[in-house]
Write an enzyme that holds these catalytic residues in place. Sequence first.
Site, PDB file in Angstrom:
ATOM      1  N   LYS A 212       1.219  -1.060   0.111  1.00  0.00           N
ATOM      2  CA  LYS A 212      -0.273  -0.040  -0.238  1.00  0.00           C
ATOM      3  C   LYS A 212       1.179   1.005   0.324  1.00  0.00           C
ATOM      4  O   LYS A 212       0.373   2.175  -0.921  1.00  0.00           O
ATOM      5  CB  LYS A 212      -1.163   0.168   1.106  1.00  0.00           C
ATOM      6  CG  LYS A 212      -2.000   1.281   1.436  1.00  0.00           C
ATOM      7  CD  LYS A 212      -2.475   0.910   2.664  1.00  0.00           C
ATOM      8  CE  LYS A 212      -2.665   2.544   3.491  1.00  0.00           C
ATOM      9  NZ  LYS A 212      -3.692   1.953   5.162  1.00  0.00           N
ATOM     10  N   GLU A 218      11.054  -4.765   4.096  1.00  0.00           N
ATOM     11  CA  GLU A 218      10.548  -6.504   3.412  1.00  0.00           C
ATOM     12  C   GLU A 218      10.223  -6.319   2.301  1.00  0.00           C
ATOM     13  O   GLU A 218      11.234  -7.056   1.154  1.00  0.00           O
ATOM     14  CB  GLU A 218      10.047  -7.028   4.419  1.00  0.00           C
ATOM     15  CG  GLU A 218      10.602  -6.998   5.450  1.00  0.00           C
ATOM     16  CD  GLU A 218      10.404  -5.870   6.628  1.00  0.00           C
ATOM     17  OE1 GLU A 218       9.784  -5.089   6.176  1.00  0.00           O
ATOM     18  OE2 GLU A 218      10.351  -5.987   7.305  1.00  0.00           O
ATOM     19  N   GLY A 269      -3.630  -2.192   5.836  1.00  0.00           N
ATOM     20  CA  GLY A 269      -3.245  -3.016   5.211  1.00  0.00           C
ATOM     21  C   GLY A 269      -3.908  -3.997   5.711  1.00  0.00           C
ATOM     22  O   GLY A 269      -4.547  -5.252   4.973  1.00  0.00           O
ATOM     23  N   ARG A 270      -4.505  -4.841   6.731  1.00  0.00           N
ATOM     24  CA  ARG A 270      -5.323  -5.243   7.461  1.00  0.00           C
ATOM     25  C   ARG A 270      -6.960  -5.854   7.019  1.00  0.00           C
ATOM     26  O   ARG A 270      -7.312  -6.641   7.774  1.00  0.00           O
ATOM     27  CB  ARG A 270      -4.941  -5.767   9.395  1.00  0.00           C
ATOM     28  CG  ARG A 270      -5.642  -4.334   9.891  1.00  0.00           C
ATOM     29  CD  ARG A 270      -5.058  -4.186  11.182  1.00  0.00           C
ATOM     30  NE  ARG A 270      -5.788  -2.793  12.037  1.00  0.00           N
ATOM     31  CZ  ARG A 270      -4.754  -2.006  12.102  1.00  0.00           C
ATOM     32  NH1 ARG A 270      -3.369  -2.027  11.122  1.00  0.00           N
ATOM     33  NH2 ARG A 270      -5.500  -0.891  13.017  1.00  0.00           N
ATOM     34  N   GLU A 356      -2.973  -5.749  15.458  1.00  0.00           N
ATOM     35  CA  GLU A 356      -2.939  -4.504  14.564  1.00  0.00           C
ATOM     36  C   GLU A 356      -4.546  -3.496  15.335  1.00  0.00           C
ATOM     37  O   GLU A 356      -3.453  -2.044  15.890  1.00  0.00           O
ATOM     38  CB  GLU A 356      -2.383  -4.297  13.532  1.00  0.00           C
ATOM     39  CG  GLU A 356      -1.498  -3.735  13.378  1.00  0.00           C
ATOM     40  CD  GLU A 356      -0.542  -3.772  12.189  1.00  0.00           C
ATOM     41  OE1 GLU A 356      -1.197  -4.064  11.223  1.00  0.00           O
ATOM     42  OE2 GLU A 356       0.444  -3.932  12.052  1.00  0.00           O
ATOM     43  N   HIS A 387      -3.755 -31.318  20.300  1.00  0.00           N
ATOM     44  CA  HIS A 387      -2.563 -32.249  20.845  1.00  0.00           C
ATOM     45  C   HIS A 387      -1.602 -32.093  21.225  1.00  0.00           C
ATOM     46  O   HIS A 387      -0.355 -31.954  21.598  1.00  0.00           O
ATOM     47  CB  HIS A 387      -2.446 -33.560  19.738  1.00  0.00           C
ATOM     48  CG  HIS A 387      -3.774 -34.114  19.592  1.00  0.00           C
ATOM     49  ND1 HIS A 387      -3.651 -35.693  19.939  1.00  0.00           N
ATOM     50  CD2 HIS A 387      -4.453 -34.225  18.238  1.00  0.00           C
ATOM     51  CE1 HIS A 387      -4.526 -36.181  19.925  1.00  0.00           C
ATOM     52  NE2 HIS A 387      -4.889 -35.655  18.928  1.00  0.00           N
ATOM     53  N   LYS A 502      11.449  -0.640  13.628  1.00  0.00           N
ATOM     54  CA  LYS A 502      11.776  -0.225  11.746  1.00  0.00           C
ATOM     55  C   LYS A 502      12.457   0.643  11.695  1.00  0.00           C
ATOM     56  O   LYS A 502      13.631   0.959  11.560  1.00  0.00           O
ATOM     57  CB  LYS A 502      10.159   0.568  11.072  1.00  0.00           C
ATOM     58  CG  LYS A 502       9.550  -0.615  10.571  1.00  0.00           C
ATOM     59  CD  LYS A 502       8.453   0.081   9.434  1.00  0.00           C
ATOM     60  CE  LYS A 502       7.429  -0.767   9.610  1.00  0.00           C
ATOM     61  NZ  LYS A 502       5.378   0.185   9.119  1.00  0.00           N
TER      62      LYS A 502
HETATM   63  O1  LIG Z   1       1.155  -3.308   2.508  1.00  0.00           O
HETATM   64  P1  LIG Z   1       1.989  -1.847   3.136  1.00  0.00           P
HETATM   65  O2  LIG Z   1       2.098  -0.240   2.981  1.00  0.00           O
HETATM   66  O3  LIG Z   1       3.555  -3.088   2.718  1.00  0.00           O
HETATM   67  O4  LIG Z   1       2.388  -2.410   3.992  1.00  0.00           O
HETATM   68  C1  LIG Z   1       2.543  -3.751   4.717  1.00  0.00           C
HETATM   69  C2  LIG Z   1       1.982  -3.699   6.415  1.00  0.00           C
HETATM   70  O5  LIG Z   1       3.769  -2.591   7.079  1.00  0.00           O
HETATM   71  C3  LIG Z   1       3.440  -2.138   8.571  1.00  0.00           C
HETATM   72  O6  LIG Z   1       4.264  -2.159   8.321  1.00  0.00           O
HETATM   73  C4  LIG Z   1       1.918  -2.343   8.709  1.00  0.00           C
HETATM   74  O7  LIG Z   1       2.279  -3.056  10.461  1.00  0.00           O
HETATM   75  C5  LIG Z   1       1.012  -3.411   8.639  1.00  0.00           C
HETATM   76  O8  LIG Z   1      -0.593  -2.543   8.681  1.00  0.00           O
HETATM   77  C6  LIG Z   1       1.242  -2.843   6.951  1.00  0.00           C
HETATM   78  O9  LIG Z   1      -0.611  -4.441   6.456  1.00  0.00           O
END
Ligand SMILES: O=P(O)(O)OC[C@H]1O[C@H](O)[C@H](O)[C@@H](O)[C@@H]1O
Length: 526
Positions: A212, A218, A269-270, A356, A387, A502
């Site tokens: 987004k 990453e 995002g979530r 979150e 289990h 971060k």
């Molecule tokens: O979709 P992006 O901007 O790459 O974000 C990816 C993710 O990273 C962030 O650190 C947030 O904690 C998430 O809420 C998010 O979904």
Amino acid sequence: MLNWNNLDTLASYQELEKAERINLAEVMSGENGAERVKTYSTPIVDGLTFNYAAKAVDDNVLAILDKLAKEAQLVEKYESLYNGAVINTGEKRLVLHQLTRGQLGGKVEADGVDKREFYVTQQKRIAEFANQVHAGEITNAAGEKFTTVVQIGIGGSDLGPRAMYLAMENWAKKNGAFKMEAKFISNVDPDDAAAVLNSIDVEHSLFVLVSKSGTTLETLTNESFVKDALAKAGLDASKHMIAVTSETSPLAKSDDYLAAFFMDDFIGGRYSSTSAVGGAVLSLAFGPEVFAQFLEGAAEVDRRATNKNLLENPEMLDALIGVYERNVLGYPATAVLPYSQALSRFPAHLQQMDMESNGKSVNRFGEPIDYVTGPLIFGEPGTNGQHSFYQLLHQGTDIVPLQFIGFKDSQIGTDVVIQGSTSQQKLCANVAAQIVAFACGKADDNRNKNFEGGRPSSIIIGEQLTPKTLGALLAHFENKVMFQGFAWNVNSFDQEGVQLGKVLAKRVLAHETDGALKVYSDLLNI
Ligand SMILES: O=P(O)(O)OC[C@H]1O[C@H](O)[C@H](O)[C@@H](O)[C@@H]1O
């Protein structure tokens, strides 16, 4: 006028604290228990029901929760959300994920754009693109069809889409809707990307870069990792990659991609599985029609969640029983236990969605609050969990409320009768047994073998996990978390708590460290 008050200032909350506690083992025993299982139940959508018989509530507690729903104006707050209010106070943003699957209220405009139209346009663009890929109109440089789709993304750009893909994969294979296999690369651990790349035929793979923000370390690292592999295979990366991002992100206008599809800042995002973030990979994997069925299930739940009658609004009911358990009964966690292998990554998705969103210590105005908020979420599919960690759930010192999910029918339908029952029957027998074992317990003179009972659970029971019931299941939890956030008066739609780590990681990589951070960096050979 909406009143955004803290939970502990509400008269109904004070009444709830004083309400007589229920002896769950007692009410779930005998005829009374049988009656509760029949009546403490409400439909989510056709073929999916929320049953809360084994929760420590009675008609009195439910009546107080109903007062609380009204006093906290939960449905009115939901209405203001879907009509475009700035509900995300931390980031000063609208919250529009429900709009990706239906128009609930009036037209929502931002920067002169009709937002429903924007999301639908992206869906149509994705559908067209997916159909062209499936028809062999968009191919690799050699003119051959793409057979695999690989999503590169993390957090919300990975967990939801991955959990949804796994949940529908076998259904699609069984029902002739399986178009392309999907794989996912998320972790910055080089072994994640390398293992996925080793498992696919890159020449026939289409990569979906999803971010987004377009700035997540990453994801950008994994993009380079994949581009490197494509270059080494003599392939032009720009012919193998599409992007899903927001129009304002650095990825939006790049020529590096075959196509770009958009979401925006109003989709957390979530909460993005029903936007282009889930739409691209799921439409490529199963076709746009299946994705549309998934959206329809979610839309139906969104509509039902507007019902002001608590007992007819399973999302609000689930939310408020959760608040009662967390704030009045003091339970710290919730275990999510799907008795469905297809939902193997659903608990991981709920972990992000819930923790979150509601892992907050200040209210939506940034003021500290004096009560607990979001619970710890964890889980595994049954019967595997039985289990593993169920020992603590049955006899540990903490009481952990349980969220079971079970379906009458399997997805593939292949089964075998062993000792008079099918595997599906064995699976379902276990979930029924667990609910009663947790609620009622079993007295034994040997303390080590004694089960106290009184351990609450609810179950969502479905006919079968289909794209539509999956969409409904997803929206059930999204709306539950939203209602809980309203009740706790927190902003469920930002996540500042992920930033500090971060920043420090960047400092480590730039070798700008001292103290403990420097010693850890040295120990890890950075
Ligand atoms: O979709 P992006 O901007 O790459 O974000 C990816 C993710 O990273 C962030 O650190 C947030 O904690 C998430 O809420 C998010 O979904």
